[in-house]
Scaffold this active site. Structure first.
Site, short mmCIF file in Angstrom:
data_model
loop_
_atom_site.label_atom_id
_atom_site.label_comp_id
_atom_site.label_asym_id
_atom_site.label_seq_id
_atom_site.Cartn_x
_atom_site.Cartn_y
_atom_site.Cartn_z
N LYS A 19 0.83 -1.21 0.00
CA LYS A 19 0.00 0.00 0.00
C LYS A 19 0.86 1.26 0.00
O LYS A 19 0.64 2.19 -0.77
CB LYS A 19 -0.93 0.01 1.23
CG LYS A 19 -1.77 -1.23 1.40
CD LYS A 19 -2.62 -1.19 2.65
CE LYS A 19 -1.86 -1.14 3.96
NZ LYS A 19 -1.11 -2.36 4.30
N ARG A 94 -9.13 0.98 9.68
CA ARG A 94 -8.63 -0.36 9.94
C ARG A 94 -9.65 -1.21 10.69
O ARG A 94 -9.37 -2.34 11.04
CB ARG A 94 -7.39 -0.24 10.81
CG ARG A 94 -6.13 -0.67 10.08
CD ARG A 94 -4.99 -0.44 11.01
NE ARG A 94 -3.84 -1.21 10.68
CZ ARG A 94 -2.83 -0.76 9.97
NH1 ARG A 94 -2.85 0.43 9.44
NH2 ARG A 94 -1.79 -1.53 9.77
N ARG A 132 12.11 -5.48 4.12
CA ARG A 132 11.81 -4.05 3.95
C ARG A 132 12.83 -3.18 4.68
O ARG A 132 13.22 -3.45 5.80
CB ARG A 132 10.42 -3.75 4.51
CG ARG A 132 10.15 -2.23 4.56
CD ARG A 132 8.72 -1.87 4.75
NE ARG A 132 8.10 -2.50 5.89
CZ ARG A 132 6.79 -2.53 6.08
NH1 ARG A 132 5.99 -1.96 5.21
NH2 ARG A 132 6.28 -3.13 7.13
N ARG A 165 11.97 -1.37 10.50
CA ARG A 165 10.97 -0.99 11.50
C ARG A 165 10.94 -1.99 12.66
O ARG A 165 11.08 -3.18 12.44
CB ARG A 165 9.58 -0.94 10.84
CG ARG A 165 9.32 0.35 10.11
CD ARG A 165 8.09 0.33 9.25
NE ARG A 165 6.92 -0.33 9.79
CZ ARG A 165 5.74 -0.38 9.16
NH1 ARG A 165 5.60 0.20 7.99
NH2 ARG A 165 4.72 -0.99 9.69
N ARG A 176 0.34 -8.81 13.66
CA ARG A 176 -0.27 -7.80 12.77
C ARG A 176 -1.20 -8.48 11.76
O ARG A 176 -2.27 -7.96 11.45
CB ARG A 176 0.81 -6.99 12.05
CG ARG A 176 1.45 -5.95 12.97
CD ARG A 176 2.77 -5.44 12.42
NE ARG A 176 2.65 -4.80 11.13
CZ ARG A 176 3.68 -4.57 10.32
NH1 ARG A 176 4.89 -4.94 10.67
NH2 ARG A 176 3.49 -3.96 9.18
P1 AP5 Z 1 4.93 -1.56 1.70
O1 AP5 Z 1 4.55 -0.71 0.54
O2 AP5 Z 1 5.75 -0.96 2.80
O3 AP5 Z 1 3.65 -2.31 2.28
P2 AP5 Z 1 2.43 -1.75 3.15
O4 AP5 Z 1 1.20 -2.42 2.64
O5 AP5 Z 1 2.44 -0.25 3.19
O6 AP5 Z 1 2.85 -2.38 4.54
P3 AP5 Z 1 2.86 -1.82 6.05
O7 AP5 Z 1 3.59 -2.89 6.83
O8 AP5 Z 1 3.42 -0.43 6.12
O9 AP5 Z 1 1.39 -1.83 6.39
P4 AP5 Z 1 0.77 -1.89 7.75
O10 AP5 Z 1 -0.61 -1.61 7.38
O11 AP5 Z 1 0.97 -3.12 8.54
O12 AP5 Z 1 1.63 -0.85 8.60
P5 AP5 Z 1 1.29 0.61 9.14
O13 AP5 Z 1 2.51 1.42 9.08
O14 AP5 Z 1 0.04 1.11 8.48
O15 AP5 Z 1 5.70 -2.85 1.08
C1 AP5 Z 1 6.25 -3.84 1.93
C2 AP5 Z 1 7.61 -4.32 1.34
O16 AP5 Z 1 7.35 -4.98 0.09
C3 AP5 Z 1 8.58 -3.17 1.02
O17 AP5 Z 1 9.86 -3.63 1.29
C4 AP5 Z 1 8.40 -2.92 -0.51
O18 AP5 Z 1 9.59 -2.44 -1.11
C5 AP5 Z 1 8.03 -4.32 -1.00
N1 AP5 Z 1 7.08 -4.30 -2.12
C6 AP5 Z 1 6.00 -3.48 -2.28
N2 AP5 Z 1 5.33 -3.80 -3.39
C7 AP5 Z 1 5.99 -4.86 -3.95
C8 AP5 Z 1 5.78 -5.64 -5.13
N3 AP5 Z 1 4.75 -5.41 -5.96
N4 AP5 Z 1 6.66 -6.65 -5.38
C9 AP5 Z 1 7.71 -6.90 -4.55
N5 AP5 Z 1 7.96 -6.18 -3.43
C10 AP5 Z 1 7.11 -5.17 -3.13
O19 AP5 Z 1 0.86 0.32 10.64
C11 AP5 Z 1 1.81 -0.02 11.64
C12 AP5 Z 1 1.12 -0.04 12.99
O20 AP5 Z 1 0.60 1.28 13.32
C13 AP5 Z 1 -0.10 -0.96 13.14
O21 AP5 Z 1 0.29 -2.29 13.43
C14 AP5 Z 1 -0.85 -0.30 14.31
O22 AP5 Z 1 -0.29 -0.59 15.54
C15 AP5 Z 1 -0.64 1.19 14.03
N6 AP5 Z 1 -1.70 1.76 13.18
C16 AP5 Z 1 -1.56 2.23 11.90
N7 AP5 Z 1 -2.74 2.66 11.42
C17 AP5 Z 1 -3.67 2.46 12.41
C18 AP5 Z 1 -5.06 2.67 12.49
N8 AP5 Z 1 -5.77 3.18 11.47
N9 AP5 Z 1 -5.69 2.34 13.66
C19 AP5 Z 1 -4.99 1.85 14.69
N10 AP5 Z 1 -3.67 1.58 14.67
C20 AP5 Z 1 -3.00 1.89 13.53
#
Ligand code: AP5
Length: 226
Positions: A19, A94, A132, A165, A176
């Site tokens: 994403k 979420r 990542r 991270r 997660r």
């Molecule tokens: P990447 O693009 O980083 O993936 P992503 O879907 O953004 O993954 P995240 O881990 O950031 O999502 P998340 O939802 O768990 O974390 P968030 O920060 O929101 O890609 C991943 C890897 O794959 C990278 O290395 C990239 O280079 C590679 N890649 C991408 N596309 C590719 C492809 N097509 N082919 C090959 N490789 C590829 O949340 C973290 C924490 O914050 C949560 O656990 C929670 O505690 C808190 N939080 C965040 N939002 C909320 C909310 N709304 N409510 C409550 N708590 C929240």
């Protein structure tokens, strides 16, 4: 400004689905801000704010930060001028409570235009997250094998050092994913019922996923310049 002058796009999918990677590309292409709640929490944490320290206690275990805190943070973010033409949401909402809150926040702006759902298998998620590397300064995201920076451990965009991270450790990734299936995946049906859901196969190279996202956006009248 008329509602149709704004575009609100939601990127939905499991942790590591890609994403954030696609949101960065879209942000540049559409000129819309990328609102990623995870990035906002990490920004607060690196600035040692009260919100950041509170969020860390949940993020470290893979749990969701409480809704009231998260919703208020997004509401504040949406008041900024750069959201006048819309926004790209990544990681919010979420759960159903957050989805209802977002509807209220966007009620005067025509609501969400489209929800792009990134479909990936769990083993792909684990492989992506374990390789990542992120930039602490500008938030750019890389992967050791799939999307490496030009120089090892150095951000192509701003030259800062890359890091892994804290919540990308295998045991936290498992939690997660559990939280995703339990709390976030019900949103798939929720947005399908509203006619907003568009599913994309995210197990393709980054450029192929981007091409599919653009097709979906064009079909929804969100213009992407060639
Ligand atoms: P990447 O693009 O980083 O993936 P992503 O879907 O953004 O993954 P995240 O881990 O950031 O999502 P998340 O939802 O768990 O974390 P968030 O920060 O929101 O890609 C991943 C890897 O794959 C990278 O290395 C990239 O280079 C590679 N890649 C991408 N596309 C590719 C492809 N097509 N082919 C090959 N490789 C590829 O949340 C973290 C924490 O914050 C949560 O656990 C929670 O505690 C808190 N939080 C965040 N939002 C909320 C909310 N709304 N409510 C409550 N708590 C929240």
């Amino acid at each position: 400004m008329a509602a149709q002058d704004r575009n609100f796009i939601l990127l939905l999918g499991a942790p590591g689905a890609g994403k954030g990677t696609q949101a960065q590309i879209l942000q540049e292409k559409l000129g819309l801000p990328h609102i990623a709640t995870g990035d906002l929490f990490r920004y607060n944490l690196s600035n040692k704010t009260e919100l950041g320290l509170l969020a860390k206690s949940y993020m470290d275990s893979g749990a969701l930060v409480p809704d009231d805190v998260t919703i208020k943070m997004v509401a504040d973010r949406l008041t900024r001028e750069d959201c006048a033409r819309g926004a790209i949401f990544d990681g919010f909402p979420r759960n159903l409570q957050q989805a209802v809150a977002l509807e209220d926040l966007l009620a005067d702006f025509g609501g969400l235009d489209v929800v792009v759902m990134f479909t990936v298998d769990d083993d792909v998620v684990v492989e992506r997250i374990s390789g990542r590397r992120s930039c602490r300064n500008c938030g750019a995201v890389y992967h050791d094998s799939f999307n490496p920076p030009k120089q090892p451990n150095v951000c192509d965009v701003c030259g800062n050092e890359l890091y892994q991270r804290d919540d990308d450790k295998p045991e936290t990734v498992k939690s997660r994913l559990y939280v995703y299936y339990k709390q976030t995946s019900p949103l798939i049906g929720y947005y399908f019922a509203k006619g907003l859901l568009e599913e994309i196969n995210a197990v393709q190279p980054v450029a192929a996923v981007t091409a599919d996202v653009f097709k979906v956006l064009s079909a929804h009248g969100i213009l992407v310049a060639p």
